[in-house]
Design an enzyme around this catalytic site. Sequence first.
Site, short mmCIF file in Angstrom:
data_model
loop_
_atom_site.label_atom_id
_atom_site.label_comp_id
_atom_site.label_asym_id
_atom_site.label_seq_id
_atom_site.Cartn_x
_atom_site.Cartn_y
_atom_site.Cartn_z
N ARG A 239 33.73 9.45 14.99
CA ARG A 239 34.32 8.95 13.76
C ARG A 239 33.71 9.76 12.60
NH1 ARG A 239 37.83 7.23 16.34
NH2 ARG A 239 38.61 5.11 16.55
N GLU A 268 39.96 10.35 6.27
CA GLU A 268 41.19 10.97 6.79
C GLU A 268 42.42 10.46 6.05
OE1 GLU A 268 41.21 10.29 11.02
OE2 GLU A 268 39.26 11.24 11.25
N HIS A 286 42.21 14.95 14.14
CA HIS A 286 42.00 13.74 14.96
C HIS A 286 42.91 13.72 16.19
CE1 HIS A 286 40.25 9.41 14.70
NE2 HIS A 286 40.43 9.79 15.96
C1 DGY Z 1 40.16 6.19 19.53
O1 DGY Z 1 40.81 5.66 20.43
O2 DGY Z 1 39.23 5.60 18.98
C2 DGY Z 1 40.50 7.59 19.18
O3 DGY Z 1 39.85 8.02 18.05
C3 DGY Z 1 42.00 7.79 19.08
O4 DGY Z 1 42.23 9.14 19.26
#
Ligand code: DGY
Length: 324
Positions: A239, A268, A286
């Site tokens: 993240r 983002e 992402h």
């Molecule tokens: C998640 O599932 O947390 C991912 O970041 C999606 O790509």
Amino acid sequence: MPRIVVCRMIPDAGLKLLRAAFGEEHVHVAPQDGPIERDRLLDAVRGADALLPILTDRVDGEAMDAAGVGLRVIANYAVGYNNIDVAAATERGIPVTNTPGVLTDTTADTAWAILMMTARRFGEAERYVRAGNWGGWGPMQLLGVDVHGKTLGIFGMGRIGQAMAWRAQGFRMRVIYYDPARPEVDRDLAATAVDKPTLLAESDFISIHCPLMPETTHAFGPAEFAAMKPSACLINTARGPVVDEAALADALKSGTIHAAGLDVFEDEPAIHPKLLDCENAVLIPHLGSATEETRGKMARIAAENIVAVLTGKRPPNCVNPEVL
Ligand code: DGY
């Protein structure tokens, strides 16, 4: 019949399951192409029995109250669920579910791909070729650094961190990891638990695989970059807010660290302008779990969790099981 609100178009595998279980007219997919605006989200969720948000939808107490007292499940279309206020859901007795497992290898593949791109400067090389600058092979042209035989430091040794460690074996890497919640992992991984200062000091590559929590927010900032090797590369597919993006841009520009590969960003889809300007940063939008197969499986799992709750069964992937 229940009202199921899906906040963004998702792969058919999930929608089919929901439509088969509850009827086409009860499954409402938000029509917009792009993240749903806050006002429209609060409006769309009204009267929902089930919500299927994606990671850009902030589902907090206000959104839950906008849905109303009939809301019985929030099935997030992601393994990470920092976009959901789980405490607020628990207070209201609403189970929150996620999509673990199915995206482990796909996300580790992404992390590995950007690690390789970062080490070997392939983003920069592609830009160079497309700009028409390539005049032929050169002994000093676009030299990167080797990956094989180096030390990989894994920050967060859950499912995806461990999948990364397996990949590193094929590259004959030494693997160290920092994860206070997991002092031991599978011995066959040949990975050694270390403290954070050791991870920072000894890794040639650091790959971040922790969840976003108050304790991991800005876990990588100026002090961490200063403690890393100047030759080190930082990879983040977890993240964005785990990394202080402005400080990372400074560290890349000043040569405090060598390079970075990022799939996720603090705010983002905005990316810090200084970072956009760094040739030694690989930036992708992402895409961690972005394969046909995996996104289909995520859609199916989110739908299965909704079907389970609305038919009186235990949802398989509940993150706040105390409400069940
Ligand atoms: C998640 O599932 O947390 C991912 O970041 C999606 O790509």
